[in-house]
Design an enzyme around this catalytic site. Sequence first.
Site, PDB file in Angstrom:
ATOM      1  N   GLN A  80       0.587  -1.359  -0.409  1.00  0.00           N
ATOM      2  CA  GLN A  80       0.331   0.561  -0.007  1.00  0.00           C
ATOM      3  C   GLN A  80       0.736   0.583   0.171  1.00  0.00           C
ATOM      4  O   GLN A  80       0.129   2.719  -0.232  1.00  0.00           O
ATOM      5  CB  GLN A  80      -0.717   0.091   1.252  1.00  0.00           C
ATOM      6  CG  GLN A  80      -1.738  -1.183   1.352  1.00  0.00           C
ATOM      7  CD  GLN A  80      -2.680  -1.130   2.694  1.00  0.00           C
ATOM      8  OE1 GLN A  80      -3.740  -0.432   3.664  1.00  0.00           O
ATOM      9  NE2 GLN A  80      -1.490  -1.623   3.599  1.00  0.00           N
ATOM     10  N   ASN A  81       1.658   1.090   0.229  1.00  0.00           N
ATOM     11  CA  ASN A  81       3.440   1.794   0.554  1.00  0.00           C
ATOM     12  C   ASN A  81       3.450   2.874  -0.079  1.00  0.00           C
ATOM     13  O   ASN A  81       3.792   2.613  -1.757  1.00  0.00           O
ATOM     14  CB  ASN A  81       4.948   1.586   1.033  1.00  0.00           C
ATOM     15  CG  ASN A  81       4.393   1.285   2.120  1.00  0.00           C
ATOM     16  OD1 ASN A  81       3.661   1.550   2.834  1.00  0.00           O
ATOM     17  ND2 ASN A  81       5.365   0.479   2.646  1.00  0.00           N
ATOM     18  N   ASP A  83       6.266   4.970  -1.244  1.00  0.00           N
ATOM     19  CA  ASP A  83       7.236   5.225  -1.283  1.00  0.00           C
ATOM     20  C   ASP A  83       7.780   3.921  -2.566  1.00  0.00           C
ATOM     21  O   ASP A  83       7.045   3.164  -2.724  1.00  0.00           O
ATOM     22  CB  ASP A  83       7.774   5.397  -0.078  1.00  0.00           C
ATOM     23  CG  ASP A  83       7.894   3.893   0.486  1.00  0.00           C
ATOM     24  OD1 ASP A  83       7.839   2.831   0.067  1.00  0.00           O
ATOM     25  OD2 ASP A  83       7.130   3.713   1.540  1.00  0.00           O
ATOM     26  N   HIS A 100      -1.673   1.382  -3.783  1.00  0.00           N
ATOM     27  CA  HIS A 100      -2.279   2.782  -3.805  1.00  0.00           C
ATOM     28  C   HIS A 100      -1.288   3.790  -4.341  1.00  0.00           C
ATOM     29  O   HIS A 100      -0.596   4.919  -3.980  1.00  0.00           O
ATOM     30  CB  HIS A 100      -2.236   3.372  -1.935  1.00  0.00           C
ATOM     31  CG  HIS A 100      -2.909   2.758  -1.171  1.00  0.00           C
ATOM     32  ND1 HIS A 100      -3.541   2.539  -0.462  1.00  0.00           N
ATOM     33  CD2 HIS A 100      -4.040   1.825  -1.979  1.00  0.00           C
ATOM     34  CE1 HIS A 100      -4.273   1.815   0.102  1.00  0.00           C
ATOM     35  NE2 HIS A 100      -4.894   1.747  -1.223  1.00  0.00           N
ATOM     36  N   ALA A 219      10.006  -4.552  12.190  1.00  0.00           N
ATOM     37  CA  ALA A 219       9.862  -5.312  10.959  1.00  0.00           C
ATOM     38  C   ALA A 219      10.983  -5.434  10.814  1.00  0.00           C
ATOM     39  O   ALA A 219      11.561  -6.399  10.411  1.00  0.00           O
ATOM     40  CB  ALA A 219       8.741  -4.155  10.225  1.00  0.00           C
TER      41      ALA A 219
HETATM   42  C1  BJW Z   1       4.835  -1.298  12.580  1.00  0.00           C
HETATM   43  C2  BJW Z   1       5.877  -0.362  12.511  1.00  0.00           C
HETATM   44  C3  BJW Z   1       7.167  -0.714  12.631  1.00  0.00           C
HETATM   45  C4  BJW Z   1       4.809   0.735  13.115  1.00  0.00           C
HETATM   46  N1  BJW Z   1       7.573  -2.297  12.142  1.00  0.00           N
HETATM   47  N2  BJW Z   1       4.975  -2.395  12.092  1.00  0.00           N
HETATM   48  C5  BJW Z   1     -15.952   6.582   3.039  1.00  0.00           C
HETATM   49  C6  BJW Z   1     -15.801   7.473   2.860  1.00  0.00           C
HETATM   50  C7  BJW Z   1     -15.264   7.282   1.530  1.00  0.00           C
HETATM   51  C8  BJW Z   1     -14.546   5.912   1.580  1.00  0.00           C
HETATM   52  C9  BJW Z   1     -15.037   4.870   2.505  1.00  0.00           C
HETATM   53  C10 BJW Z   1     -15.504   5.498   4.060  1.00  0.00           C
HETATM   54  N3  BJW Z   1     -15.642   3.980   4.003  1.00  0.00           N
HETATM   55  C11 BJW Z   1     -14.958   3.654   3.724  1.00  0.00           C
HETATM   56  C12 BJW Z   1     -14.170   4.018   2.339  1.00  0.00           C
HETATM   57  C13 BJW Z   1     -13.387   3.248   1.372  1.00  0.00           C
HETATM   58  C14 BJW Z   1     -12.029   3.681   1.802  1.00  0.00           C
HETATM   59  C15 BJW Z   1     -11.723   2.753   3.634  1.00  0.00           C
HETATM   60  O1  BJW Z   1     -10.880   1.651   3.569  1.00  0.00           O
HETATM   61  N4  BJW Z   1     -12.041   3.767   4.156  1.00  0.00           N
HETATM   62  C16 BJW Z   1     -11.265   3.248   5.614  1.00  0.00           C
HETATM   63  C17 BJW Z   1     -10.501   3.701   6.317  1.00  0.00           C
HETATM   64  C18 BJW Z   1     -12.753   3.371   6.549  1.00  0.00           C
HETATM   65  N5  BJW Z   1     -11.075   3.174   1.212  1.00  0.00           N
HETATM   66  C19 BJW Z   1     -11.516   3.856  -0.376  1.00  0.00           C
HETATM   67  O2  BJW Z   1     -11.594   4.528  -0.370  1.00  0.00           O
HETATM   68  C20 BJW Z   1     -10.421   3.001  -1.425  1.00  0.00           C
HETATM   69  N6  BJW Z   1     -10.969   3.463  -2.492  1.00  0.00           N
HETATM   70  C21 BJW Z   1     -12.190   2.691  -2.784  1.00  0.00           C
HETATM   71  O3  BJW Z   1     -12.782   1.900  -1.307  1.00  0.00           O
HETATM   72  O4  BJW Z   1     -13.095   2.518  -4.360  1.00  0.00           O
HETATM   73  C22 BJW Z   1     -14.191   2.343  -3.962  1.00  0.00           C
HETATM   74  C23 BJW Z   1     -15.416   3.806  -3.145  1.00  0.00           C
HETATM   75  C24 BJW Z   1     -15.685   4.502  -4.383  1.00  0.00           C
HETATM   76  C25 BJW Z   1     -15.855   5.669  -4.597  1.00  0.00           C
HETATM   77  C26 BJW Z   1     -16.346   5.475  -2.762  1.00  0.00           C
HETATM   78  C27 BJW Z   1     -16.013   4.816  -1.305  1.00  0.00           C
HETATM   79  C28 BJW Z   1     -15.605   3.971  -2.155  1.00  0.00           C
HETATM   80  C29 BJW Z   1      -8.881   3.886  -1.635  1.00  0.00           C
HETATM   81  C30 BJW Z   1      -7.922   4.152  -0.218  1.00  0.00           C
HETATM   82  C31 BJW Z   1      -6.653   5.055  -0.058  1.00  0.00           C
HETATM   83  C32 BJW Z   1      -6.133   4.761   0.235  1.00  0.00           C
HETATM   84  N7  BJW Z   1      -5.065   6.212  -0.085  1.00  0.00           N
HETATM   85  C33 BJW Z   1      -4.436   6.244   1.511  1.00  0.00           C
HETATM   86  C34 BJW Z   1      -3.741   7.629   1.140  1.00  0.00           C
HETATM   87  C35 BJW Z   1      -2.564   7.228   0.048  1.00  0.00           C
HETATM   88  C36 BJW Z   1      -1.740   7.938  -0.722  1.00  0.00           C
HETATM   89  C37 BJW Z   1      -1.028   9.252   0.437  1.00  0.00           C
HETATM   90  O5  BJW Z   1       0.105   7.588   0.952  1.00  0.00           O
HETATM   91  O6  BJW Z   1      -1.147  10.116   0.875  1.00  0.00           O
HETATM   92  O7  BJW Z   1      -3.610   4.862   1.401  1.00  0.00           O
HETATM   93  S1  BJW Z   1      -4.471   6.426   3.190  1.00  0.00           S
HETATM   94  C38 BJW Z   1      -3.010   5.413   4.136  1.00  0.00           C
HETATM   95  O8  BJW Z   1      -4.096   4.390   4.241  1.00  0.00           O
HETATM   96  C39 BJW Z   1      -2.963   4.943   2.789  1.00  0.00           C
HETATM   97  C40 BJW Z   1      -2.022   4.087   3.178  1.00  0.00           C
HETATM   98  O9  BJW Z   1      -2.056   2.596   2.188  1.00  0.00           O
HETATM   99  C41 BJW Z   1      -3.787   3.098   3.728  1.00  0.00           C
HETATM  100  C42 BJW Z   1      -3.329   2.055   4.578  1.00  0.00           C
HETATM  101  O10 BJW Z   1      -2.694   2.335   5.824  1.00  0.00           O
HETATM  102  P1  BJW Z   1      -1.007   1.271   6.456  1.00  0.00           P
HETATM  103  O11 BJW Z   1      -0.316   1.174   5.514  1.00  0.00           O
HETATM  104  O12 BJW Z   1      -1.892   0.869   6.879  1.00  0.00           O
HETATM  105  O13 BJW Z   1      -0.894   2.510   7.387  1.00  0.00           O
HETATM  106  P2  BJW Z   1      -1.354   2.635   8.707  1.00  0.00           P
HETATM  107  O14 BJW Z   1      -0.392   3.860   9.492  1.00  0.00           O
HETATM  108  O15 BJW Z   1      -2.909   2.565   9.061  1.00  0.00           O
HETATM  109  O16 BJW Z   1      -0.700   1.275   9.800  1.00  0.00           O
HETATM  110  C43 BJW Z   1       0.430   1.041  10.056  1.00  0.00           C
HETATM  111  C44 BJW Z   1       0.949  -0.179  11.052  1.00  0.00           C
HETATM  112  O17 BJW Z   1       2.097  -0.517  10.452  1.00  0.00           O
HETATM  113  C45 BJW Z   1       0.336  -0.516  12.423  1.00  0.00           C
HETATM  114  O18 BJW Z   1      -0.665  -1.226  12.692  1.00  0.00           O
HETATM  115  C46 BJW Z   1       1.157   0.319  13.151  1.00  0.00           C
HETATM  116  O19 BJW Z   1       1.345   0.061  14.011  1.00  0.00           O
HETATM  117  C47 BJW Z   1       2.419  -0.906  12.611  1.00  0.00           C
HETATM  118  N8  BJW Z   1       4.486  -0.554  12.706  1.00  0.00           N
HETATM  119  N9  BJW Z   1       5.656   0.937  13.023  1.00  0.00           N
HETATM  120  C48 BJW Z   1       6.070  -2.923  12.331  1.00  0.00           C
HETATM  121  N10 BJW Z   1       8.447  -0.735  12.732  1.00  0.00           N
END
Ligand code: BJW
Length: 236
Positions: A80-81, A83, A100, A219
Site C-alpha cells: 500500500q506504500n 514510497d 495506492h 519489521a
Molecule cells: C509497524 C512499525 C514497525 C508501525 N514495524 N509495524 C467513507 C467514505 C469514502 C470511502 C470510504 C468510506 N468508508 C470506507 C471507505 C473506503 C475507503 C476506506 O477503506 N476507508 C477506511 C479508512 C474506513 N477506501 C477507499 O476509499 C479506497 N477506494 C475505494 O474504496 O474505492 C471504491 C469507492 C469509490 C467511491 C466511494 C467509496 C469507495 C481508496 C483508499 C486509498 C487510501 N489512500 C491512502 C493515502 C495514499 C496516498 C498517500 O500516501 O498520501 O493510503 S490512506 C493511507 O492508508 C494510505 C495507506 O496506504 C493506507 C493504509 O494504511 P497502512 O499502510 O495500513 O498504514 P497505517 O498507518 O494505518 O498502519 C501502520 C501499521 O504499522 C500500524 O498497525 C502500526 O502498528 C504498524 N507499525 N511501526 C512493524 N516498525
Amino acid sequence: MFSGAGLSAESGIPTFRGNEGHPLWSQFNPMELASAAGFEANPKRVIEWYNWRRGKLAHARPNAAHLALARHPQLVEITQNVDDLLERAGVPPRAVLHLHGTIGKDRCNGSCGYEEAIDLAQPPPLRDCPRCGARLRPAVVWFGEGLPSEIWNEAQRICSALDCLLVVGTSAVVYPAASLIEVAAAAGGTIISINTERCDPSGAFGSSGAKHIELVGPASAMVPQLLEGLSFDALR
Ligand code: BJW
C-alpha cells in the site's frame, strides 16, 4: 508479501495510524489532504503536504526489512506504500505492486493521462498539466478513488493462489487493500503478520477459519529473522 506504512516506519517515513511516533492522521485530516474534494478545495495545501513528505522520502534509506525482502527475488511485494524503498533496496520494479500509486510521480487530475516523474528532493509546486491545462496531482490513490485495476486484479489473483501471505506493518483498516488478507485466508493460505501492535481480530485478520501466526515486533528485526534461510517458489 503484503505491506503497509509500518514497513517503512524505521526508514523515517511516518505511518498514518498506530500508537508510535506522530502518525499522519493524528496530525492532519485525511479528507482535506487525501481526497479529490480536499484537493479541489485547497490544491496548494495538498501539494505542499505531499512535497513535505517527498522531502522526507528523498533522504530516507531502505531499512533491514526492505533489504531482507529484496534478497528473495521470487517474492511478489504487494504494497500500500507510495514510497520506492523496496525498489531502492533492490526489488525489481516489476515485482512490486503499488496498490495506492506512487508519490514519485505526478499525474493529470483531468482525464488526458499525462504522467511525469518528479525529483523527490526538489518537487515542483502546484502547476498545470502541460498537455491539457488541468491541475497536476500526485499519482496516488485518494479516499473514494478506485485502485489501478490491472494491479488490483493481479494482487487478488496472487493472494487467492498462495500458501502463505506475509503481512508487514499495516493496520489493515483501509479497503479494498485489506481484503487481500481475507482473500488469502479464504483460499486456505496461512497469514503471518508482523506488526509492533497486536492485530485487531474484528477486522481483516479475523476472517473465519484463518490460520494466523501473529509476530509482534518491529519489521526491521522480525522480517530478516523470519526470512533467513528460507527459499520460495515463484508466484508469477
Ligand atoms: C509497524 C512499525 C514497525 C508501525 N514495524 N509495524 C467513507 C467514505 C469514502 C470511502 C470510504 C468510506 N468508508 C470506507 C471507505 C473506503 C475507503 C476506506 O477503506 N476507508 C477506511 C479508512 C474506513 N477506501 C477507499 O476509499 C479506497 N477506494 C475505494 O474504496 O474505492 C471504491 C469507492 C469509490 C467511491 C466511494 C467509496 C469507495 C481508496 C483508499 C486509498 C487510501 N489512500 C491512502 C493515502 C495514499 C496516498 C498517500 O500516501 O498520501 O493510503 S490512506 C493511507 O492508508 C494510505 C495507506 O496506504 C493506507 C493504509 O494504511 P497502512 O499502510 O495500513 O498504514 P497505517 O498507518 O494505518 O498502519 C501502520 C501499521 O504499522 C500500524 O498497525 C502500526 O502498528 C504498524 N507499525 N511501526 C512493524 N516498525
